[in-house]
Design an enzyme around this catalytic site. Structure first.
Site, PDB file in Angstrom:
ATOM      1  CB  ALA A   2      -0.786  -0.140   1.389  1.00  0.00           C
ATOM      2  CB  ILE A   3       3.158   2.356  -2.297  1.00  0.00           C
ATOM      3  CG1 ILE A   3       4.276   1.236  -1.185  1.00  0.00           C
ATOM      4  CG2 ILE A   3       4.540   3.662  -2.530  1.00  0.00           C
ATOM      5  CD1 ILE A   3       5.044   0.384  -2.058  1.00  0.00           C
ATOM      6  CE1 TYR A  63      -1.990   2.335  -7.055  1.00  0.00           C
ATOM      7  CE2 TYR A  63      -3.188   0.556  -6.926  1.00  0.00           C
ATOM      8  CZ  TYR A  63      -2.560   1.362  -7.677  1.00  0.00           C
ATOM      9  OH  TYR A  63      -3.092   0.915  -9.420  1.00  0.00           O
ATOM     10  CG  ASP A  86      -2.408  -6.034  -7.107  1.00  0.00           C
ATOM     11  OD1 ASP A  86      -2.504  -6.258  -8.974  1.00  0.00           O
ATOM     12  OD2 ASP A  86      -1.286  -6.500  -6.998  1.00  0.00           O
ATOM     13  CB  VAL A  87      -3.318  -3.047  -1.869  1.00  0.00           C
ATOM     14  CG1 VAL A  87      -2.971  -1.590  -2.086  1.00  0.00           C
ATOM     15  CG2 VAL A  87      -4.074  -3.017  -0.140  1.00  0.00           C
ATOM     16  CB  THR A  96      -1.281  -9.466 -22.730  1.00  0.00           C
ATOM     17  OG1 THR A  96      -1.327  -9.647 -21.583  1.00  0.00           O
ATOM     18  CG2 THR A  96      -2.530  -9.269 -23.600  1.00  0.00           C
ATOM     19  CD  GLU A 152      -0.597  -9.989 -14.974  1.00  0.00           C
ATOM     20  OE1 GLU A 152      -0.736  -9.304 -16.330  1.00  0.00           O
ATOM     21  OE2 GLU A 152      -1.469 -10.155 -14.781  1.00  0.00           O
ATOM     22  CG  ASP A 193     -11.547  -5.889 -13.441  1.00  0.00           C
ATOM     23  OD1 ASP A 193     -10.286  -5.063 -13.913  1.00  0.00           O
ATOM     24  OD2 ASP A 193     -12.746  -4.790 -13.322  1.00  0.00           O
TER      25      ASP A 193
END
Ligand code: 48C
Length: 272
Positions: A37-38, A41, A126-127, A160, A218, A241
């Site tokens: 959490a930077i 975020y 991820d946060v 991808t 990724e 998502d």
């Protein structure tokens, strides 16, 4: 439900959580959940932790390893028995790509120095997410990855992957099993240490040649999982998502992206 190398793919209804909880309780299993959490975020962390308290590994011992540049900004969240927040101060980087990629280096360093002595498994996520349904010990295995929600219906040729042979993340056109999401992977501390070490080294070798893989950490994760097959694979229930137009949606969405407009929160100076 099984990969060609006999790794189970985890969907709702394919396992009995009561039996699994009993097995892992008997082992008194402990799980570390790493999250970064930077800068901006940090705004996602409260919802992340509150929903994790409700749905993540209920009844088991959990350490929340929170990597941040602002330890004092970590929200106070009431925790259940056997769970604790471990604030870990780290430097931030200017570019969001670097913040994302340097997670490999940071997880590797802390795994070796600290996590190996504290927990049995690591779950690295991820946060900008919230938990909406239980995510439990059914995910635990030596090494696990998660099918990316945008590609689990797709053919290999539209994955991808990084396609430039010069990059360490390069995957040739005729190779590739699945497209894995960078926002949810894990395993035993030893296995996660190996994964993050290899990915960090690959990222730095690319950097030497002024190369940055198309989807950053990724891309390197997908390369790693091609040659080090995961022992368990999580369905897109575990990282969904709603912005993704998909021909079919999973029955339940356990872990959901909330970070919609990345550009609005990335690379912005912190509000003074
Ligand atoms: O903590 C930050 N701060 C940033 O400025 C940029 C990224 N990150 C961390 O990296 C967050 O933990 C993000 O979840 C992760 C990168 N993932 C994403 O930005 C979207 N979930 C793809």
């Amino acid at each position: 439900m099984m990969t060609p190398w006999f790794a189970p793919i985890i969907w709702e209804g394919t396992y009995n959580l009561k039996i699994l909880n009993e097995q892992f309780r008997l082992r008194n299993v402990s799980i570390g959940l790493t999250v970064f959490a930077i800068k901006k975020y940090m705004t996602f962390l409260k919802g992340f932790l509150q929903t994790a308290e409700r749905y993540f590994m209920t009844g088991h011992r959990v350490n929340y390893y929170i990597f941040t540049d602002r330890v004092e900004a970590i929200p106070k969240v009431k925790l259940r028995k056997g769970r604790k927040i471990v604030p870990l101060k780290i430097q931030n980087y200017l570019r969001w790509q670097d913040i994302s990629m340097r997670r490999m280096e940071t997880i590797r360093n802390f795994s070796q120095q600290q996590f190996i002595h504290e927990v049995e498994y690591l779950v690295c996520v991820d946060v900008d997410m919230i938990f909406r349904h239980p995510v439990g010990v059914e995910i635990l295995s030596e090494l696990f990855g998660t099918l990316h929600p945008a590609f689990y219906f797709a053919e290999r040729d539209i994955f991808t992957y990084e396609r430039r042979p010069d990059s360490q993340a390069y995957i040739p056109p005729e190779e590739g099993d699945f497209y894995y999401a960078g926002g949810f992977f894990g395993g035993t501390v030893a296995e996660v240490c190996k994964l993050t070490e290899m990915c960090h080294k690959a990222i730095m070798m690319d950097k030497e040649k002024n190369l940055e893989a198309v989807w950053h950490d990724e891309s390197h994760l997908n390369k790693y999982f091609l040659y080090h097959k995961p022992t368990k694979i999580l369905s897109p229930e575990y990282l969904w998502d709603d912005n993704i137009i998909s021909p079919k949606k999973p029955k339940i969405k356990r872990f959901l992206t909330v970070g919609k407009n990345h550009s609005a929160i990335r690379n912005k100076r912190r509000a003074v």
